[in-house]
Design an enzyme around this catalytic site. Structure first.
Site, short mmCIF file in Angstrom:
data_model
loop_
_atom_site.label_atom_id
_atom_site.label_comp_id
_atom_site.label_asym_id
_atom_site.label_seq_id
_atom_site.Cartn_x
_atom_site.Cartn_y
_atom_site.Cartn_z
N VAL A 94 0.83 -1.20 0.00
CA VAL A 94 0.00 0.00 0.00
C VAL A 94 0.87 1.26 0.00
O VAL A 94 0.67 2.18 -0.79
CB VAL A 94 -0.95 -0.02 1.23
CG1 VAL A 94 -1.63 1.32 1.43
CG2 VAL A 94 -1.99 -1.13 1.06
N ASP B 271 10.35 2.92 6.42
CA ASP B 271 9.98 1.53 6.74
C ASP B 271 11.00 0.98 7.73
O ASP B 271 12.21 1.18 7.56
CB ASP B 271 9.95 0.66 5.48
CG ASP B 271 9.09 -0.58 5.69
OD1 ASP B 271 8.07 -0.72 4.99
OD2 ASP B 271 9.45 -1.42 6.56
N LYS C 141 14.29 -4.05 3.27
CA LYS C 141 13.40 -3.48 2.24
C LYS C 141 13.90 -2.11 1.80
O LYS C 141 13.96 -1.80 0.60
CB LYS C 141 11.98 -3.38 2.81
CG LYS C 141 10.93 -3.06 1.78
CD LYS C 141 9.52 -3.10 2.36
CE LYS C 141 8.90 -4.47 2.33
NZ LYS C 141 7.53 -4.52 2.82
N THR D 87 -2.06 -4.45 9.59
CA THR D 87 -3.00 -4.69 10.69
C THR D 87 -3.44 -6.15 10.57
O THR D 87 -4.51 -6.44 10.03
CB THR D 87 -4.20 -3.72 10.62
OG1 THR D 87 -4.65 -3.62 9.26
CG2 THR D 87 -3.83 -2.35 11.11
N CYS E 14 -5.72 -8.99 3.05
CA CYS E 14 -6.98 -8.28 3.33
C CYS E 14 -8.19 -9.17 3.55
O CYS E 14 -8.78 -9.15 4.62
CB CYS E 14 -7.27 -7.32 2.19
SG CYS E 14 -6.09 -5.98 2.11
N ARG F 42 1.20 -14.21 1.21
CA ARG F 42 0.65 -13.91 2.54
C ARG F 42 -0.75 -14.53 2.69
O ARG F 42 -1.60 -14.35 1.83
CB ARG F 42 0.56 -12.40 2.76
CG ARG F 42 1.96 -11.78 2.89
CD ARG F 42 1.89 -10.28 3.08
NE ARG F 42 1.19 -9.62 1.98
CZ ARG F 42 0.88 -8.34 1.99
NH1 ARG F 42 1.17 -7.59 3.03
NH2 ARG F 42 0.27 -7.80 0.97
N1 LIG Z 1 -2.07 -5.29 0.26
C1 LIG Z 1 -3.22 -4.85 -0.13
O1 LIG Z 1 -3.62 -5.17 -1.22
C2 LIG Z 1 -4.07 -3.92 0.73
C3 LIG Z 1 -5.19 -3.33 0.15
C4 LIG Z 1 -5.97 -2.49 0.91
C5 LIG Z 1 -5.63 -2.22 2.24
N2 LIG Z 1 -4.54 -2.82 2.81
C6 LIG Z 1 -4.23 -2.49 4.20
O2 LIG Z 1 -3.12 -1.61 4.23
C7 LIG Z 1 -2.30 -1.88 5.36
C8 LIG Z 1 -0.88 -2.17 4.92
O3 LIG Z 1 -0.87 -3.35 4.13
P1 LIG Z 1 0.32 -3.72 3.15
O4 LIG Z 1 -0.23 -4.80 2.27
O5 LIG Z 1 0.91 -2.51 2.52
O6 LIG Z 1 1.38 -4.35 4.18
P2 LIG Z 1 2.93 -4.66 3.86
O7 LIG Z 1 3.32 -5.69 4.85
O8 LIG Z 1 3.14 -4.93 2.41
O9 LIG Z 1 3.66 -3.31 4.17
C9 LIG Z 1 3.67 -2.69 5.41
C10 LIG Z 1 5.07 -2.20 5.71
O10 LIG Z 1 5.02 -1.47 6.94
C11 LIG Z 1 6.30 -1.64 7.56
N3 LIG Z 1 6.21 -1.25 8.97
C12 LIG Z 1 5.70 -1.94 10.02
N4 LIG Z 1 5.80 -1.20 11.15
C13 LIG Z 1 6.36 -0.03 10.80
C14 LIG Z 1 6.73 1.13 11.52
N5 LIG Z 1 6.51 1.26 12.85
N6 LIG Z 1 7.29 2.15 10.86
C15 LIG Z 1 7.53 2.06 9.53
N7 LIG Z 1 7.21 0.97 8.79
C16 LIG Z 1 6.63 -0.05 9.42
C17 LIG Z 1 6.61 -3.10 7.32
O11 LIG Z 1 8.00 -3.35 7.45
C18 LIG Z 1 6.10 -3.29 5.89
O12 LIG Z 1 7.13 -3.10 4.94
C19 LIG Z 1 -2.98 -3.02 6.10
O13 LIG Z 1 -3.81 -2.51 7.11
C20 LIG Z 1 -3.82 -3.68 5.02
O14 LIG Z 1 -4.94 -4.34 5.55
C21 LIG Z 1 -3.75 -3.65 2.05
#
Ligand SMILES: NC(=O)c1ccc[n+]([C@@H]2O[C@H](COP(=O)([O-])OP(=O)(O)OC[C@H]3O[C@@H](n4cnc5c(N)ncnc54)[C@H](O)[C@@H]3O)[C@@H](O)[C@H]2O)c1
Length: 395
Positions: free
Chosen positions: A11, A30, A35, A84, A259, A326
Site C-alpha cells: 500500500v 519503513d 526493504k 493490521t 486483506c 501472505r
Molecule cells: N495489500 C493490499 O492489497 C491492501 C489493500 C488495501 C488495504 N490494505 C491495508 O493496508 C495496510 C498495509 O498493508 P500492506 O499490504 O501494505 O502491508 P505490507 O506488509 O506490504 O507493508 C507494510 C510495511 O510497513 C512496515 N512497517 C511496520 N511497522 C512499521 C513502523 N513502525 N514504521 C515504519 N514501517 C513499518 C513493514 O515493514 C512493511 O514493509 C494493512 O492494514 C492492510 O490491511 C492492504
C-alpha cells in the site's frame, strides 16, 4: 509540499510513488532495513511498481526512503500504511499500528495532517490513534489534523489503479477531511468524503467482508455442484446472464492475501463487542478455513488414499499472477496433503522459493496434480496424462 509515508509495502510504496509523481517531496519510511536497502538500490519490493518507475522518481528528487522513523518538522502530511494482521489467536492485532502511531507522535508538530490508511475497526482512529498521537507529541487533538482513508489497492489489477479507483476520506474534523481530500485529489480522480471516521472505517470492512462471504458461499455451492456432477462455473456463467441483481464470484481453495481473510475478522470482533454479532462473517471464515481440508479429501478420494502418493500442487500464491504468499490457503492444502502421507512438490515460477523449498517443474511423473492458483503463464499440457484436481471448479 513535503510528505512522509510510513510503511513501504503493497500500500505505502504505490502511494509514495503516486504522490512523488504528483510533485510532492516524499519520504518513505519503513522499519524493515532490508526493504529500504532494496529500494535504495533501485529494486522495487512490490509488483505494482517496476524498478524503472521507482528509479525515475528517485532520479526526479521527489522520493527518498529511510529506515529511521524520523521526518522533518517541515513535513505537512504523514500517511500511515502499516500492517493490521490477525494475532496468533486469530483476533485483530493492532500492535504494529500502535507502534507506528507512537513513532509519528514523537515527530508530530502543530498543523500537521496524519492520515491512517491501514484497515482498522470502527473507532480505532478516534479512540486508539488520536490518544497515542496526543500523548507522544504533548499537543492536543485540536492542534493537529487526523483523517482516515482506507486503501483499495488490488495488486496487479491493470484496469483499476490508484488513480482511477475512487478514494474515501473522513476527518476527525471537517478541516482534516477537506485537507485530506485536497491531497489525494492531486493524483486520484475521485475522492469522496464520508460523514465520519467510523463510516469510512466500516466501509472498508464491509467491502472486504462482502468478498469473503460471497467467495465462501460460492465455495460451498461448488462442493454441492461437484456432488451432483455439474461444474459450478457453468452455473455461474448461466446466472451471470441476469443483467441485474447478480454478481459472479468464483470457486477456489480459499481466500488469501493480507486483506480478505483478515479484515472481516476486525468487523466481527467489533460487532461482538457491541452485542450485534455478524454471523455471516464467522461462518464464512469457518468455511474458508475448511476449504483446503475439503480438497485434501477430494485428492484422497481420487487416489484411494494419499500415503506415499506423489502430488504436485500448482500455483501457491494467494491469487493468480502475483508472487504474494501472505495468508495463502495453499499452505494449509500442502500441509494437509503431507499430514495424510503424500509426498508433495509444488510449482510456482512467480514465487520460486517458499518455506525452505523451491518450485519444481510441471511434468508427468506425479500420481496427481492439484491446480490451486492458475497463473496465466502455466502450461498444463506439460502434465501429460497426470490426473488433475482443479480447485477452480470441475465436475
Ligand atoms: N495489500 C493490499 O492489497 C491492501 C489493500 C488495501 C488495504 N490494505 C491495508 O493496508 C495496510 C498495509 O498493508 P500492506 O499490504 O501494505 O502491508 P505490507 O506488509 O506490504 O507493508 C507494510 C510495511 O510497513 C512496515 N512497517 C511496520 N511497522 C512499521 C513502523 N513502525 N514504521 C515504519 N514501517 C513499518 C513493514 O515493514 C512493511 O514493509 C494493512 O492494514 C492492510 O490491511 C492492504
Amino acid at each position: 509540499m513535503q510528505i512522509s509515508v510510513i510503511g513501504q509495502g503493497y500500500v505505502g510504496l504505490p502511494l509514495a510513488v503516486a504522490a512523488a509523481k504528483a510533485d510532492f517531496k516524499v519520504l518513505g519510511i519503513d522499519i524493515d532495513k532490508a526493504k529500504i536497502s532494496l529500494i535504495n538500490q533501485g529494486f522495487s519490493p512490490v509488483e505494482d511498481i517496476s524498478d524503472s518507475e521507482l528509479g525515475s522518481i528517485v532520479k526526479s528528487g521527489n522520493y527518498q526512503s529511510s529506515s529511521e522513523s524520523n521526518f522533518s518538522a517541515d513535513t505537512k502530511i504523514i500517511c500511515i500504511c502499516v500492517p493490521t494482521p490477525l494475532g496468533s489467536n486469530h483476533q485483530p492485532d493492532l500492535s504494529i499500528l500502535r507502534a507506528a502511531a507512537k513513532d509519528v507522535g514523537r515527530n508530530l508538530k502543530a498543523g500537521m495532517l496524519v492520515i491512517i490508511e491501514s484497515t482498522i475497526q470502527p473507532g480505532t482512529t478516534r479512540e486508539v490513534v488520536v490518544p497515542i498521537l496526543e500523548k507522544e507529541s504533548g499537543i492536543s487533538r485540536d492542534q493537529f489534523l487526523v483523517a482516515y482513508s482506507p486503501e483499495r489497492i488490488d495488486p496487479m489489477n491493470k484496469k483499476f489503479t490508484i488513480k482511477n479507483t475512487p478514494k474515501l476520506v473522513a476527518g476527525l474534523t471537517p478541516e482534516a477531511a477537506a485537507k485530506a481530500k485536497e491531497f489525494y485529489s492531486k493524483f486520484i480522480d475521485q475522492v469522496d468524503i464520508c460523514d465520519s471516521l467510523e463510516v469510512a472505517e466500516t466501509a472498508k470492512l464491509l467491502e472486504n467482508s462482502f468478498r469473503l462471504v460471497n467467495i465462501s458461499f460460492i465455495n460451498e455451492l461448488a462442493i454441492f455442484c461437484q456432488k451432483i456432477g455439474i461444474d459450478v462455473n457453468d452455473v455461474i456463467k448461466a446466472a451471470s446472464t441476469k443483467p441485474y441483481g447478480f454478481m459472479p464470484f468464483y470457486p477456489s481453495v480459499g481466500v488469501g492475501g493480507h486483506c480478505i481473510p483478515v479484515d472481516p475478522l476486525y468487523l466481527a470482533e467489533a460487532a461482538r463487542e457491541v452485542g450485534a454479532p455478524v454471523r455471516f462473517i464467522e461462518l464464512a471464515d469457518e468455511i474458508n478455513l475448511a476449504m483446503p481440508t475439503y480438497f485434501v479429501g477430494r485428492a484422497s478420494e481420487m487416489l484411494g488414499g494419499l500415503k506415499d502418493k506423489k502430488v504436485l500442487v500448482i500455483g501457491v500464491s494467494y491469487k493468480p499472477n502475483v508472487a504474494d504468499i501472505r495468508e495463502t490457503p495453499v499452505e494449509a492444502l500442502i500441509s494437509g496433503l503431507k499430514k495424510s502421507g503424500a509426498v508433495v512438490s509444488w510449482h510456482d515460477d512467480l514465487v520460486k522459493s517458499w518455506n525452505g523449498e523451491i518450485s519444481v517443474a510441471v511434468g508427468s511423473g506425479f500420481d496427481l496434480a492439484i491446480l490451486a492458483t492458475p497463473h496465466d503463464y502455466l502450461d498444463l499440457s506439460l502434465l501429460g496424462n497426470t490426473p488433475l484436481l482443479n480447485t477452480r471448479g470441475s465436475k
